[in-house]
Write an enzyme that holds these catalytic residues in place. Sequence first.
Site, PDB file in Angstrom:
ATOM      1  CG  ASP A   1       3.368  -4.194 -19.162  1.00 56.44           C
ATOM      2  OD1 ASP A   1       3.225  -3.016 -18.805  1.00 56.44           O
ATOM      3  OD2 ASP A   1       2.913  -5.170 -18.542  1.00 56.44           O
TER       4      ASP A   1
ATOM      5  CE  LYS B   1      10.561   4.954 -23.617  1.00 55.10           C
ATOM      6  NZ  LYS B   1      10.784   5.547 -24.964  1.00 55.10           N
TER       7      LYS B   1
END
Length: 410
Positions: A200, A222
């Site tokens: 994360d 992403k």
Amino acid sequence: MAEHPAYPVGLRLTGRRVVVLGGGQVAQRRLPALIAAGADIHLVSPQATPSVEAMADAGEITWTKRPYEDGDLADAWYALIATSDPTANTAASAEAERHRVWCVRSDDADAATAWTPATGHSAGVTVAVLTTEAKGRDPRHTAAIRDAVVEGLRDGTLVAPHHRTRTPGVALVGGGPGDPDLITVRGRRLLAEADVVIADRLGPRDLLAELPPHVEVIDAAKIPYGRYMAQEAINNALIEHAKQGKSVVRLKGGDPFVFGRGMEEALALAEAGIACTVVPGISSSISVPGAAGIPVTHRGVAHEFTVVSGHVAPDDERSLVDWASLAKLRGTLVVLMGVDKIGKIAETLVAHGKPADTPVALVQEGTTAAQRRVDATLATVAETVRTEDVKPPAVIVIGEVVNVGPGLHK
């Protein structure tokens, strides 16, 4: 013999006779390891420390309450000589030599036939360190080397990945609030042994730079397709890599089960038949206020604290928070993920009876080098966030504890 180094070996003493002479502090330190090894331990000593006596009372050792006598080492595999009588120690050592019993002497290591190494344990491995020279032995130096190796294995700074015995699976690791030193020892060790790390953006990013070159690092922030599909994509990535026989770490900020969607991932892994280990992390809800000098509880000020998510506004139909009830509580309120909603949150709390002058602190990038603290009240917090340009991630603390330590870490 002193010209040659000791030959290191691991003794398998399960069910085998071990004789310990003397029930003092040396025996007290050495007996637990012998008990753990499963040895058949016979203590010969007229007295014993309370701890050693408790071992005898528990049936872990057999205690003969008298001084050493010739013949006590008969049929022994190993002997620890640690009495306060040098004459008895010398006689026992001579008996051990006659019977070819490996013997450790606490009073004269040079006269012994065996030495006890400085030992430590980490993740199923025993580290044993011996001085190579009989003369000039330095037990403190040996112990320091042992401690450095064990600590390195525990915190992952000494990378020693498993090869034959490693079990593929996923570890959900709570990385803590941001400072890389605040990840747990177990979490750091698993990170060091990983083949794949799915991280994360709020995890301790500095730790990723320490990973070996072969480790694949996937930025979970992403992964595309929106919030819901992103979580589904993360679940699929965890399953896919684990099914390839890889050791996977899902590195999260804070704790995996505190607004971290950890259980969603655990359930997906269980449904796919993937082994999952959960490693708790230090939650930002407590650690970040603490780093900014704010105790979430304090005697005479707050006897409770409540942690809520502020990712949706109070008037949003998706909100599960009973803001009206929270406004009536006298303790501390900690809001996570609520920077962009804090104006509406403050307005709602005041509307339901919370005093408008209730202190508020916003701690941005807590525990990192970029940490900063901004203070306000419920009446002013919305404007303060705008004028001070407070950005996520930030932990919001509401309550009188904000003023307990004025000036600390601002």
